[in-house]
Design an enzyme around this catalytic site. Sequence first.
Site, PDB file in Angstrom:
ATOM      1  N   ASP A   1       0.856  -1.178   0.000  1.00 42.85           N
ATOM      2  CA  ASP A   1       0.000   0.000   0.000  1.00 42.85           C
ATOM      3  C   ASP A   1       0.900   1.239   0.000  1.00 42.85           C
ATOM      4  O   ASP A   1       2.103   1.156   0.258  1.00 42.85           O
ATOM      5  CB  ASP A   1      -0.950  -0.013   1.207  1.00 42.85           C
ATOM      6  CG  ASP A   1      -2.194   0.828   0.962  1.00 42.85           C
ATOM      7  OD1 ASP A   1      -2.191   1.629   0.016  1.00 42.85           O
ATOM      8  OD2 ASP A   1      -3.171   0.691   1.720  1.00 42.85           O
TER       9      ASP A   1
ATOM     10  N   GLU B   1     -10.407   7.249   4.016  1.00 45.12           N
ATOM     11  CA  GLU B   1      -9.343   6.768   4.905  1.00 45.12           C
ATOM     12  C   GLU B   1      -9.380   7.475   6.269  1.00 45.12           C
ATOM     13  O   GLU B   1     -10.438   7.774   6.785  1.00 45.12           O
ATOM     14  CB  GLU B   1      -7.991   6.895   4.209  1.00 45.12           C
ATOM     15  CG  GLU B   1      -7.948   6.035   2.915  1.00 45.12           C
ATOM     16  CD  GLU B   1      -6.570   5.903   2.319  1.00 45.12           C
ATOM     17  OE1 GLU B   1      -5.619   5.601   3.044  1.00 45.12           O
ATOM     18  OE2 GLU B   1      -6.452   6.096   1.091  1.00 45.12           O
TER      19      GLU B   1
HETATM   20  C1  BGC Z   1      -5.101   3.031   0.260  1.00 46.81           C
HETATM   21  C2  BGC Z   1      -5.336   1.923  -0.722  1.00 46.81           C
HETATM   22  C3  BGC Z   1      -5.242   2.439  -2.132  1.00 46.81           C
HETATM   23  C4  BGC Z   1      -3.921   3.149  -2.325  1.00 46.81           C
HETATM   24  C5  BGC Z   1      -3.742   3.723  -3.715  1.00 46.81           C
HETATM   25  C6  BGC Z   1      -3.864   3.810  -0.059  1.00 46.81           C
HETATM   26  O1  BGC Z   1      -3.757   4.923   0.761  1.00 46.81           O
HETATM   27  O2  BGC Z   1      -4.998   2.489   1.558  1.00 46.81           O
HETATM   28  O3  BGC Z   1      -6.582   1.327  -0.487  1.00 46.81           O
HETATM   29  O4  BGC Z   1      -5.373   1.376  -3.019  1.00 46.81           O
HETATM   30  O5  BGC Z   1      -3.814   4.199  -1.410  1.00 46.81           O
HETATM   31  O6  BGC Z   1      -4.536   4.819  -3.913  1.00 46.81           O
HETATM   32  C1  BGC Z   2      -3.536   9.528  -2.608  1.00 44.59           C
HETATM   33  C2  BGC Z   2      -4.357   8.337  -2.222  1.00 44.59           C
HETATM   34  C3  BGC Z   2      -3.669   7.633  -1.142  1.00 44.59           C
HETATM   35  C4  BGC Z   2      -3.382   8.575   0.004  1.00 44.59           C
HETATM   36  C5  BGC Z   2      -2.594   7.908   1.059  1.00 44.59           C
HETATM   37  C6  BGC Z   2      -3.342  10.403  -1.407  1.00 44.59           C
HETATM   38  O1  BGC Z   2      -2.604  11.537  -1.736  1.00 44.59           O
HETATM   39  O2  BGC Z   2      -4.169  10.212  -3.616  1.00 44.59           O
HETATM   40  O3  BGC Z   2      -4.539   7.477  -3.292  1.00 44.59           O
HETATM   41  O4  BGC Z   2      -4.468   6.590  -0.732  1.00 44.59           O
HETATM   42  O5  BGC Z   2      -2.686   9.721  -0.412  1.00 44.59           O
HETATM   43  O6  BGC Z   2      -2.594   8.640   2.214  1.00 44.59           O
END
Ligand code: BGC
Ligand code: BGC
Length: 797
Positions: A318, A519
């Site tokens: 991730d 998130e």
């Molecule tokens: C998330 C994932 C996601 C990844 C890419 C991460 O922060 O936990 O679920 O696939 O970002 O965007």
């Molecule tokens: C990205 C997400 C990712 C996240 C992680 C963002 O800037 O666009 O895809 O999951 O950061 O914290």
Amino acid sequence: MARNGGGRWVCGAALGALLAGCNAAPEIRSASAPAATAAATATPANTPEALLARMSVESKVAQIIQPDIGSITPDDVRRYRFGTILNGGNSGPYGNDKAPATDWLKLADEYWEASTAPLANGEPVIPAIWATDAVHGHANVPGATVFPHNIGLGATFDPDLIRRIGAATAVEIEVTGLDWTFAPTVAVARDARWGRTYESYSANPELVTRYGAAMIEGLQGRPGQPGYLGPGKVAATAKHYFGDGGTAQGVDQGDVNGDLKELMAIHAAPYPAAIDAGVASVMASFNSINGTKMHGNKPLLTDELRGNLGFQGVVVGDWNGHGQIKGCTNSNCPQALLAGLDVYMVPEDWKALYNSLVAQVKDGTIPMARLDEAVLRVLRMKAQLGILDGEVKPSARANGGKWELLGSPEHRALAREAVAKSQVILKNAGVLPLKPGARIEVAGSAADNIPQQAGGWSVTWQGGGDLTAADFPGATSIWSGIAAAAKAAGSQAVLAPKGSATSNPDIAIVVFGEPPYAEFVGDRKDLAFRDEEGLALLKAYKARGVPTVAVFLSGRPLWVNRELNAADAFVAAWLPGSEGAGVADVLFGAVQPSGRLSFNWPGVCEGGGAQQGKDTLFGIGYGLRYDTGADSLPALSETCNALTHDTGAVWFASGRLGAQVQAVADNALLPDLRGSGNGIVATGVDRRAQEDARRIAFGPGSRFSLTGPASGAAFRITYQVTSRPAGPVTATAGGKPVDITQGLSVAEGKGWREMVLSAKCLGENGGKLTFASEAPFAFQIAEVTRDEAAAGAECSF
Ligand code: BGC
Ligand code: BGC
């Protein structure tokens, strides 16, 4: 009082019966070996093994590095030959998060051409593949069909519907030239305070298992059968392995505690079925289990996932998840590969990570055999997708550039069906279905608000914000759906976001709920639904004698006893996505309500215990229908201490963050403003009581942010500086960064002081405050509050 579906449903009370009797469950096959099928179609020179034999260490390492499109150019792809690339939730083609669909395909072609340009050194040419978070439809792309988030799909109890959604999503992904989706999330969310609860189908592992497998089959096809990962299909990802939904207090990326066997029975339960369904990849989870981060957890990543569960596909990391392993940084982390990770998701620091990995393979820190194994898995995935064997550039493929398939009427009809089937009626004192000919008033700022009904992971990572209906071409708001249905039913409907457009409507529909989030930004300390817009509208109608229907948009079950008491009918609409008309289908009775809770609904606001069976108001399986008659609820308790104790104005005090406040260092969560990540180290220090304040140390070029309710006009911060900054320090709150180096320097050695940051210097002043420092620097913070009175105040230090 706990209510269950028991007796209300023709399908019966028990969960197994709900599934078996109501809908055919996906067929779970005995273990198959998906990796073996595709290589068979490759010509001998192009088999993964043959290609591997011709690769240098550098090209092998590049296959396991996954940068973000925001930090690479096609020239970087040509030079380094990455195996895979991703777009994060906030990255769109050419630096434009809202880039039109045509730009996605254009960039996919550019990457393709760059990765397939001939090589002079005799090494094999291996096309790169592009992954995206199509977690509820291909929703990063404007104009795509946006399906309900998983929590809504869970309420449909319809695995076949979920399979069809997977199939439609795969086609839309292909239209834009991408190959791989980071979906489905098979988290079993056990605490609705978690900001990712809506990505979870259910708190029940059995349901998540069925729905996850169905989604994978829809996206990929069936292993061993024609068409598997062929045209119209993309690679899927079961994520996040494992424990994402089980962290203590629902803290995103947090720690999962307990007996490993018991934890696995809940949180690893969906993986065997996902593997049987042939899932191409599994994403490692950000969380730790009993203190060990999953990205570095060899017993679970290798011994369990590969060994016991027999997974043969790609284990992808991730977002900088490897950097959170003890002893690792984003750019240096052999530990992750050694623990069993195959692909590093390293959005920005790819070059440094590439260099360190190449060096570590050469000096023997990483055995060549482990690297080869990881690379082979990536190559096999490409072989399965057919791209090692004469595949053409994305726009020339079967669905490439077929714009009529993106957000097609068929896909939108499917999404509308899913919306209607996901509506769960929690209360109905006889006002639903709406009577033909009724004069209807529709109120609430969410009624005609497509970004809000889409939720997070919609065009942008967090969704909402500055998005408007124009960013979702072809979408239908809940209001538009009601207006059309009213017309068809000979009723009159008016939109009155603030209520009272009509002197005496026959009925009012009030649409309200959570704003979008994704998130950790969505993590909460309790389950109280605080926003009172909907409640005030419901009460105002009641006072006028107008019956009401509450339509509640949310990413999780929340404590809404006040609203349940105030409304005559209450519908949990979840996050329906682009096809708001599905809500009206149920309200007007065009579709019989069939949605049932896949999570327990809480009856108290504190804690997050409902998923563990504590404090449940409505149990899993609950949901009213029209053919069982009216069902009004007895008055519910409106006591919620968390409501009176937290007004949202206190962001940090007495060593704790406010209930709705998050602290993050880029993507690393700092629970209670403590911990480390991305160059920030936050530790407890004593001001008046033990660890009631924090020392925040910045590494060079690092930053941390607090996010919380946007109420109040200025920030008041109690702080001290013991040694002045060695380089520029800035504060940002939505507008331009403000240089605060001078102010902090003046404060040096003067003990605890107050800093006021108002609109006067910050300009925009929203729900996020970021401090960034170019050079190493540390300061201490004891309190952060938002202050209404300081509206016109000057900034001071
Ligand atoms: C998330 C994932 C996601 C990844 C890419 C991460 O922060 O936990 O679920 O696939 O970002 O965007
Ligand atoms: C990205 C997400 C990712 C996240 C992680 C963002 O800037 O666009 O895809 O999951 O950061 O914290």
